[in-house]
Design an enzyme around this catalytic site. Structure first.
Site, short mmCIF file in Angstrom:
data_model
loop_
_atom_site.label_atom_id
_atom_site.label_comp_id
_atom_site.label_asym_id
_atom_site.label_seq_id
_atom_site.Cartn_x
_atom_site.Cartn_y
_atom_site.Cartn_z
CG ASP A 1 -7.07 3.48 -1.23
OD1 ASP A 1 -8.17 2.43 -0.99
OD2 ASP A 1 -7.16 4.10 -0.10
CE LYS B 1 -4.48 1.36 0.17
NZ LYS B 1 -5.70 0.42 -0.41
P1 NDP Z 1 -13.10 7.72 -2.56
O1 NDP Z 1 -12.09 8.71 -2.45
O2 NDP Z 1 -13.68 7.42 -4.00
O3 NDP Z 1 -14.17 7.96 -1.78
C1 NDP Z 1 -14.07 8.03 -0.03
C2 NDP Z 1 -15.63 8.46 0.34
O4 NDP Z 1 -15.21 8.38 1.77
C3 NDP Z 1 -15.85 9.80 0.18
O5 NDP Z 1 -17.33 10.11 0.23
C4 NDP Z 1 -15.49 10.58 1.45
O6 NDP Z 1 -15.74 11.83 1.37
C5 NDP Z 1 -15.66 9.77 2.39
N1 NDP Z 1 -14.62 9.74 3.35
C6 NDP Z 1 -13.22 9.84 3.38
N2 NDP Z 1 -12.85 10.11 4.49
C7 NDP Z 1 -13.88 10.19 5.30
C8 NDP Z 1 -14.01 10.32 6.92
N3 NDP Z 1 -13.18 10.44 7.58
N4 NDP Z 1 -15.45 10.49 7.36
C9 NDP Z 1 -16.32 10.35 6.57
N5 NDP Z 1 -16.30 9.91 5.26
C10 NDP Z 1 -15.18 10.05 4.76
O7 NDP Z 1 -12.52 6.40 -2.24
P2 NDP Z 1 -12.96 4.91 -2.47
O8 NDP Z 1 -14.43 4.76 -2.66
O9 NDP Z 1 -11.96 4.38 -3.71
O10 NDP Z 1 -12.66 4.11 -1.16
C11 NDP Z 1 -13.39 3.91 0.08
C12 NDP Z 1 -13.03 2.99 0.97
O11 NDP Z 1 -12.86 1.76 0.26
C13 NDP Z 1 -11.42 3.06 1.36
O12 NDP Z 1 -11.31 2.63 2.79
C14 NDP Z 1 -10.69 2.31 0.36
O13 NDP Z 1 -9.51 1.95 1.13
C15 NDP Z 1 -11.50 1.27 0.41
N6 NDP Z 1 -11.18 0.30 -0.74
C16 NDP Z 1 -11.41 1.14 -2.21
C17 NDP Z 1 -10.96 0.24 -3.24
C18 NDP Z 1 -10.85 0.52 -4.75
O14 NDP Z 1 -11.15 -0.16 -5.71
N7 NDP Z 1 -11.38 1.98 -4.61
C19 NDP Z 1 -10.67 -1.15 -3.07
C20 NDP Z 1 -10.60 -1.83 -1.76
C21 NDP Z 1 -10.85 -1.23 -0.58
P3 NDP Z 1 -15.39 13.42 1.14
O15 NDP Z 1 -15.50 13.30 -0.35
O16 NDP Z 1 -15.94 14.31 2.14
O17 NDP Z 1 -13.81 12.96 1.24
#
Ligand code: NDP
Length: 451
Positions: free
Chosen positions: A170, A130
């Site tokens: 990510d 990572k």
């Molecule tokens: P994105 O950046 O596309 O979206 C993240 C989302 O989570 C946004 O809506 C963001 O809101 C919100 N968020 C981030 N930090 C916080 C916080 N502290 N409190 C509340 N909301 C928060 O990321 P992904 O959708 O790609 O990833 C989301 C999760 O999934 C992560 O844990 C990632 O590690 C995991 N994941 C992702 C994969 C992928 O293929 N993308 C694969 C496997 C796991 P805001 O816009 O306000 O920041």
């Protein structure tokens, strides 16, 4: 100490805490795995003697570096970048890159550790890694993001390669950022190879990669309900996040007949009692990804919905919950509320969104609870398929990939069941995922001797 003497779980965790001071997320991730693995290892002396868990919980290497870039006003900015290469026993290191102000070494070490088990669970030959930076993309111009990505890759390129380490996206790193990083890698090395996944379709990307994590989390949910002879039709879901994983999970749930009630971002959550259908999901995708907007604007567009500032959605009664935002976003009290309100299944789209107390509450209540390392493995699985397509210089069709994703998620479900079936109708998916992931990596490590 004689070779066959071994420490118990408490001594092991004391050592982890001592060696990793100020790294609570990493310690939490190791603790969650260690309790299951110690039970599994009880009568397996070789794993103890060869210190396998201790070795998996010590990254192969952590590369930390300075990333300098110039903002639009001509100021020099300095960020920190990392790549944690946790374990490559079963394949090249593989795991995403995260750009977020909360990124630090502890967070990346926890994610790389989890990734090692997750990747093993997929059945594909991928090790765990990572990376990321404390760079905050919010409020930055596209040019600033491009310059940052180029500078980040100017150091990272030395540590990665298609047979060495293959990063992906990510939080904060989507197709655009992957494009900028891939362009810089190619420019520096003069090599076109599958060094990153999540690439655009025009240059080696795979169909359904953006959808894969969210879709996979819903397929896993479907597999869990199948053990109860049920499907998702008519069931209500509460989802957190509104990024890549959350919106695609919502999309697949709607396709399979579920009703999505909430989405959220770091500002709060929206509750739409009418259900968030495909048109509304498309609006959220556009608004959050392309316009970099806030989820609270949803209520202006859809006035039947309400916005709850600074709150998480776990208090909304539902049949199923999908935490898809970030780590530790669902705490013990939230888990109690969900169970009290009749929630029957939790499928984690995010990595470690539920804290340890919450995990125990779900397990004690014996609801269907899938930890992220099992349920969100769809993304890295399709990344693995992207690597295969790049190596073969070909592209598979969408329906082929959809089927492969479904099969892989069913395979992960089976592996979890194999080690997690408690014999009384309850499947402990956390235990199953930890043991199945560990065993594959551990057995490869045993074959290599002490390295
Ligand atoms: P994105 O950046 O596309 O979206 C993240 C989302 O989570 C946004 O809506 C963001 O809101 C919100 N968020 C981030 N930090 C916080 C916080 N502290 N409190 C509340 N909301 C928060 O990321 P992904 O959708 O790609 O990833 C989301 C999760 O999934 C992560 O844990 C990632 O590690 C995991 N994941 C992702 C994969 C992928 O293929 N993308 C694969 C496997 C796991 P805001 O816009 O306000 O920041």
């Amino acid at each position: 100490m004689a070779v066959t003497d071994h420490v118990d779980l408490n001594q092991f965790m004391e050592g982890v805490k001592k060696r990793n001071p100020h790294q609570p997320e990493f310690v939490q991730a190791v603790q969650e795995v260690a309790q299951d693995i110690f039970e599994f290892m009880e009568d397996k002396e070789e794993y103890h003697a060869q210190q396998i868990l201790r070795r998996i919980a010590e990254p192969d290497r952590v590369v930390s570096f300075r990333v300098c870039w110039e903002d639009d006003a001509g100021n020099v900015r300095v960020q920190r970048g990392w790549r944690v290469q946790n374990n490559n026993a079963i394949g090249p290191y593989k795991g995403g890159i995260r750009f977020h102000s909360s990124v630090n070494e502890s967070v990346l070490k926890f994610l790389a550790f989890e990734q090692t088990f997750k990747n093993a669970l997929t059945g594909l030959p991928m090790g765990g890694g990572k990376g990321g930076s404390n760079f905050n993309p919010k409020g930055k111009s596209v040019r600033e993001i491009m310059r940052f990505c180029q500078s980040f890759m100017t150091e990272l390129y030395r540590h990665i390669g298609p047979d060495v380490d293959v990063p992906a996206g990510d939080i904060g790193v989507g197709g655009r950022e992957i494009g900028y990083m891939f362009g810089q890698y190619k420019r520096i090395t003069n090599h076109w190879n599958g060094v990153l996944t999540g690439k655009g379709l025009e240059y080696g990307g795979s169909l359904i990669r953006p959808e894969a994590t969210g879709y996979g989390a819903v397929y896993f949910l479907e597999n869990m309900f199948k053990t109860k002879d049920e499907n998702l039709e008519g069931k209500t879901a509460v989802i957190s996040g509104s990024g890549n994983v959350a919106t695609h999970a919502a999309e697949k749930l709607v396709q399979l007949g579920g009703k999505v009630l909430t989405l959220s971002d770091s500002g709060g959550f929206i509750h739409d009692p009418d259900g968030i259908d495909q048109d509304k999901i498309d609006w959220v995708k556009k608004h959050k990804t392309y316009r970099r907007g806030r989820i609270e604007d949803y209520v202006t567009e859809y006035p039947n919905a309400t916005f709850h500032e600074g709150k998480t959605p776990w208090g909304v009664p539902c049949d199923m919950a999908l935490p898809c935002a970030t780590q530790n976003e669902l705490l013990g009290d939230d888990a109690k509320t969900l169970v009290k309100n009749g929630c029957r299944a939790v499928s984690e789209g995010a990595n470690m969104p539920t804290d340890l107390e919450g995990v125990h509450i779900f397990k004690d209540a014996k609801i269907l609870y899938a930890p992220g390392k099992a349920s969100n493995a769809g993304g890295v699985s399709v990344s693995g398929l992207e690597m295969s397509q790049n190596s073969e210089r070909r592209s598979w069709k969408e329906d082929e990939l959809q089927q492969m994703l479904k099969d892989i998620m069913a395979g992960i479900h089976d592996r979890c069941t194999r080690y997690g079936d408690q014999g009384d109708g309850y499947i402990d998916y956390v235990k199953g995922a930890n043991i199945a992931g560990f065993k594959k990596v551990a057995d490869a490590m045993l074959a290599f001797g002490v390295v």
